[in-house]
Structure formats: C-alpha cells, structure tokens
Design a protein around this motif. Structure first.
Motif, PDB file in Angstrom:
ATOM      1  N   LYS A  80      57.708  18.389 -17.121  1.00 50.63           N
ATOM      2  CA  LYS A  80      56.481  17.646 -17.699  1.00 50.63           C
ATOM      3  C   LYS A  80      56.523  16.434 -18.402  1.00 50.63           C
ATOM      4  O   LYS A  80      55.568  15.734 -18.047  1.00 50.63           O
ATOM      5  N   ALA A 113      57.984  20.946  -9.901  1.00 48.20           N
ATOM      6  CA  ALA A 113      56.617  20.767  -9.992  1.00 48.20           C
ATOM      7  C   ALA A 113      55.939  21.188  -8.973  1.00 48.20           C
ATOM      8  O   ALA A 113      56.382  21.198  -7.824  1.00 48.20           O
ATOM      9  N   LEU A 120      54.402  25.325 -12.790  1.00 48.00           N
ATOM     10  CA  LEU A 120      55.580  24.952 -12.596  1.00 48.00           C
ATOM     11  C   LEU A 120      56.369  26.142 -11.773  1.00 48.00           C
ATOM     12  O   LEU A 120      55.879  27.360 -12.136  1.00 48.00           O
TER      13      LEU A 120
END
Length: 375
Positions: A80, A113, A120
C-alpha cells in the motif's frame, strides 16, 4: 474478536463466491480488506490449511487469524505505501486467538495488489509441501529407473534359467546313481525359486485392470483378515475409517496386494512386540482436497495411512525402502514395498513414508477419478 464486514466488503466478498476462479488455485488464497484488516474471501485450500471454514474466515480480523505477525503486516503495508505489485518471502504464519489450538504454518508467502483500492491478496504454500513434492518427484524417477533395470534384468535371467532347469532334469534322468539326484534336485528347486522371483519382478508391469469402482474399506477388511490369520495373537489392527468416502476407481486385486504388502511388512517389523502382546497397526482413511499426485492436480483424493508402533525403519535404508531388493529384515526379498509402490502408481496414486522409533507411517494417496479420466 470477529469484525462484521462493511457493506463494501460484503459486496466484494460476494464477487468471490460461490464459484470463484480462486477456488481452483492449488495454493491457499485469502483476499483481505486492508483498511479494515480483515478477510473478505478464503479459497478451499486456505480453509484446509487454516482448518477453518470460509464462513468463519470471511469477516475475521487478520490479528485474530495470525496474531502477532509483524513480517506479514510489513508485507501488506509495503504494497500500500510503497506501491509495489507484490512481496514474497518465507515466514512463519503464527496462530492468533481464532487458531490458538493450531500450530504455526511454515510457508512461502506472496502478498500482491489487486485491481481494487482496498483489497490485497495473500497466497501461501507450506514449505514442507514443497520439500515433499521435490522428494516425491525424485523418488518416482528413481523407482521408474529401478523398475526398468529390474524388468530388463528379469528378462535376461528368464531364458537361461529355463535352460538350466531343463538340463538338470535331463541329467537327473540319465544319472545311474539315484543318490546323485539330491544335487540335481537342488538345481531344479533353486531354478524354480529364481523363476518365482523373476515372475514377481515382471508381474507389476502387466496392464492394470482399472475399469470398475471399489470400496476401499472392503480392500482394507480383506487385508486385515489375511494378516490377522497369520498373526492371530499379539497383534491388534485398529480401524479408523471415514465411512462417508466415495467409491474409488481402481484395480481391486492390485490394491489388495499393495495394501497387503505394506501391512504385512509392518507386521513383520512388529515381531518382537507381537511376542510381547502389544503390537498395533492402525488403518486410517480420510478424504483430502486439492492435492497434487505425480504432478497431476485432483480435487478429491483418498488419504490412507498404515501406522505401526514398531522400532522404525533403519536410517541407512530409510530413503531406499521402495527400491528393489532393499529389505530391513533378514531373509526378506526386498520386493514387497517395490511392488506396492508400482501397483499404487498404476492406480494413479503414490506411497510415502515417515518413520521414527515407535511410529512408522506409510501414507497412500489415490485420486477419486471418473471412468473418463486417464484414458
């Protein structure tokens, strides 16, 4: 504590069930909501690996599932914050409060991702599984090489052996002194013994008759009765069956012989404990899901264990027990386990073994197939 998924999380979770492409993946898959730190989807392999149903997993917090697992959370954060596509490493997936009675999982973990701002993917496979797969592949190759060698050797022995026996019979007929027949009989009987050995070497190469369904428990009961008839006292053979197992497509006689060889081998190893009266063999059947056998993926397979409380397999032959002419007991031919492995492989299965003093576990896995498969 379990968190209730958000409306967005619930909508996302609906996209993954009941027939998601992730369901077909051979490795464990979790889809997690990063913002809420919780699971929104678990595939069937993850259910098996974590020993929790998807209904329990979906909506569960990652902390409840994996407890204190800084390396895993660092991998999630890296996706992230650093905007990398994936992270992978070997790590221990600890057991959180929801899995407090389960062992940690030593695994190779991949975090990736997805095409969604908050989702996720966590994928893993146990490192023991990889090591076992590599070991099994080596064993299959070695067994195949040895089978070819022994088949060729058996054919080379068979022809001159018949000539030797025939010559001994003619010599016996011509000998005037019947006292000398003792020696020709030695030649004839030893030739017959070698012929029997050669036949056993060649037998597993004949085509298996895999054309009908069978109940594996009928196979086990037949083996159990045969072995207990030979060892009527001092040996207990326990049943630990899953009676809900479906029928198996296979060669019944070949599987009876394969299981008999393994169970009889275990009984032979238990002779000292049989004399003491505390010898025990356990026959266990279960179903396993999403397994790879001989590089082929199957949704369902039989998981059969033959477990004995004997002295264990000597270390010097532990890695060679399925090779021809390798035996751990005096006077053994070293063919029983070789033939068992061959018969099970002909039924698209595989045998493995783990052993330590006090416990030896022979594991057979055989896929549940349709008649149209493998043709």
């Amino acid at each position: 504590m379990l968190r209730k998924p958000s409306k967005e999380g619930a909508a996302v979770a609906a996209l993954f069930s009941p027939h998601s492409v992730w369901d077909e993946f051979p490795n464990a898959i979790l889809i997690v909501d990063y913002s809420h730190q919780m699971v929104v989807y678990a595939n069937p392999v993850a259910e098996v690996s974590l020993d929790l149903s998807s209904k329990l997993l979906e909506g569960m917090s990652l902390h409840d599932l994996f407890g204190h697992n800084p390396e895993l959370f660092q991998m999630l954060d890296a996706i992230k914050t650093e905007e990398v596509a994936s992270q992978r490493q070997d790590l221990i997936l600890n057991s959180g409060p929801a899995r407090a009675d389960h062992d940690p999982i030593n695994a190779h973990v991949v975090v990736g991702a997805l095409n969604h701002p908050d989702l996720l993917l966590i994928e893993w496979f146990p490192l023991e599984q990889q090591l076992r797969s590599e070991r099994d592949d080596r064993l299959v190759q070695q067994v195949e090489a040895n089978k070819t060698l022994m088949r060729n050797l058996a054919h080379e022995i068979k022809n001159p052996l018949g000539g030797i026996r025939g010559a001994a019979q003619l010599l016996e007929y011509e000998l005037p002194d019947k006292a000398l027949h003792e020696y020709t009989q030695v030649i004839i009987k030893e030739s017959d013994r070698l012929q029997s050995l050669v036949d056993r070497l060649l037998a597993p190469h004949r085509k298996a008759h895999i054309d009908d369904f069978l109940n594996i428990h009928e196979v086990l009961e037949r083996v159990r009765s045969l072995v207990l008839a030979e060892f009527p006292s001092g040996l207990k053979i326990k049943r630990n069956y899953d009676i809900s197992l479906p029928d198996l497509l296979g060669d019944k006689e070949a599987l009876i012989q394969a299981v008999l060889n393994v169970v009889h081998n275990a009984a032979q190893a238990l002779r000292s404990r049989i004399e003491q009266g505390d010898a025990e063999i356990e026959l266990t059947t279960r179903v396993v899901r999403n397994v790879t056998i001989n590089k082929q993926r199957y949704k369902l397979a039989l998981d059969l264990h033959v477990i004995d409380n004997g002295p264990g397999i000597p270390d010097e032959i532990k890695d060679k027990i399925f090779f021809p002419l390798v035996s751990g007991k005096e006077g053994g031919s070293g063919l029983g386990l070789t033939l068992a492995q061959t018969y099970v492989q002909q039924n698209y299965g595989f045998i493995g073994c783990t052993s330590k003093p006090g416990t030896t576990d022979f594991q057979m896995q055989l896929p549940f197939r349709l008649k149209t498969e493998g043709k």
